[in-house]
Design an enzyme around this catalytic site. Structure first.
Site, short mmCIF file in Angstrom:
data_model
loop_
_atom_site.label_atom_id
_atom_site.label_comp_id
_atom_site.label_asym_id
_atom_site.label_seq_id
_atom_site.Cartn_x
_atom_site.Cartn_y
_atom_site.Cartn_z
N ASP A 156 0.86 -1.23 -0.16
CA ASP A 156 0.02 0.07 0.07
C ASP A 156 0.84 1.37 -0.11
OD1 ASP A 156 -2.45 1.76 0.28
OD2 ASP A 156 -2.23 1.71 2.54
N SER A 157 0.37 2.27 -0.27
CA SER A 157 1.03 3.63 -0.10
C SER A 157 1.32 3.97 1.21
CB SER A 157 0.31 4.85 -0.67
OG SER A 157 -0.95 4.96 0.27
N CYS A 180 -4.56 -1.18 -1.85
CA CYS A 180 -4.82 0.16 -2.15
C CYS A 180 -5.53 0.54 -3.45
CB CYS A 180 -3.16 0.70 -2.41
SG CYS A 180 -3.18 2.54 -2.86
N GLU A 218 -1.78 8.56 8.39
CA GLU A 218 -0.21 8.04 8.44
C GLU A 218 0.50 8.76 9.83
OE1 GLU A 218 2.08 6.34 6.28
OE2 GLU A 218 0.08 5.49 5.32
N CYS A 233 -10.73 3.95 -0.05
CA CYS A 233 -9.28 3.96 0.09
C CYS A 233 -8.95 2.98 1.42
CB CYS A 233 -8.95 5.35 0.52
SG CYS A 233 -7.45 5.78 1.17
N HIS A 254 -7.08 3.54 3.68
CA HIS A 254 -6.81 4.14 4.93
C HIS A 254 -8.30 4.18 5.66
CE1 HIS A 254 -2.75 4.50 3.29
NE2 HIS A 254 -2.64 5.24 4.42
N1 DGL Z 1 -4.42 3.42 0.91
C1 DGL Z 1 -4.50 4.21 -0.47
C2 DGL Z 1 -5.92 3.78 -1.24
O1 DGL Z 1 -6.52 3.00 -0.96
C3 DGL Z 1 -4.16 5.47 -0.03
C4 DGL Z 1 -4.07 6.34 -1.22
C5 DGL Z 1 -3.11 7.44 -1.17
O2 DGL Z 1 -1.88 7.25 -0.73
O3 DGL Z 1 -3.40 8.57 -1.52
O4 DGL Z 1 -6.16 4.46 -1.94
#
Ligand code: DGL
Length: 262
Positions: free
Chosen positions: A11-12, A74, A152, A184, A186
């Site tokens: 994931d990011s 993600c 984060e 998302c 997150h």
């Molecule tokens: N968890 C990522 C998603 O599902 C976050 C995206 C991001 O880093 O902007 O989109």
């Protein structure tokens, strides 16, 4: 590929742990390796070219660690890069997309809200799915700008998060949405705060469980499911690991976290 190899996830940042938790619940004998690319978060504001580049880097690291399947945990990475990854790597990929289909199908008020990143909402894959399922209803799409960096930073209950959520969700309530799609990975960490704003009459939908089920189905189909054995879980993060450790602290399984430059 063999059953003993781990499931890779990336994931990011730390949001994809909401998917990891569902996978561990449904597939308790599998080893996992999770990459949190937090130093590049958020992905949602980046170009598709950059997102693909980051996904390639994460995929190659997971492959070098011997993963048998990769879960792109993600929405932004999936909607922008999964076609490229599938074309270029010979490993099965599982992706995650905003669950607009069930929301559109079950909405009684014929109005649904979608909270996602700019990268997801502007992607071709999202547009295609939205065209297919939501043409007959009202959809209120909202970019959750600013939320990922706060999550984060471990500020899920902060006044900044509460204010942003109010700004993003109150207009949806005016349109009488009865389903809110969290697009998302997150955002499931914000459900307690979201619930306070939308009340109990709005169904909050995230895709974590569906992704875990899909991962299980694909492993089964490819004969790659691991037998009853003790599992091992490794996390790699390229920033400080404090927030990640806090998120995982009440996890039912044991795990290791390493800060790594990647
Ligand atoms: N968890 C990522 C998603 O599902 C976050 C995206 C991001 O880093 O902007 O989109």
């Amino acid at each position: 590929m063999n059953t003993e190899q781990p499931i890779g996830l990336f994931d990011s940042g730390i949001g994809g742990t909401s998917i990891w938790k569902e996978i561990v619940k449904l597939l308790p004998y599998e080893d996992t390796i999770y990459l949190a690319d937090s130093s590049n978060a958020p992905y949602g504001q980046k170009t598709q070219k950059k997102i693909i580049e980051l996904c390639v880097k994460n995929t190659e690291l997971l492959l070098s660690k011997g993963c048998k399947i990769i879960v792109v945990a993600c929405n932004t990475a999936t909607t922008n890069a999964i076609d490229f990854l599938r074309k270029n790597y010979n490993v099965p990929f599982i992706g995650i997309e905003p669950a607009i289909k069930p929301a559109a199908l079950y909405s009684k008020t014929e109005a649904i809200g979608i909270l996602a990143t700019k990268g997801t909402l502007s992607s071709k894959l999202f547009e295609k799915t939205a065209n297919e399922y939501t043409r007959h209803i009202t959809t209120i799409e909202q970019v959750g700008e600013g939320l990922v960096p706060l999550i984060e930073a471990g500020k899920t209950n902060s006044s900044e998060v509460k204010n942003l959520l109010k700004t993003y969700l109150e207009p949806m309530l005016k349109h009488h949405i009865d389903h809110l799609v969290l697009g998302c990975t997150h955002y499931p960490y914000l459900i307690p705060e979201i619930r306070k704003i939308v009340g109990n009459n709005v169904q909050i939908i995230d895709s974590g469980e569906a992704v875990a089920r899909q991962t299980k189905n694909v492993l089964k189909k490819l004969d790659l499911q691991r037998e009853a054995k003790k599992s091992k879980h490794q996390f790699y993060i390229n920033t400080s690991s404090t927030t990640l450790r806090n998120l995982l602290h009440n996890s039912s399984v044991s795990f290791s976290v390493e800060e790594l430059n990647f």
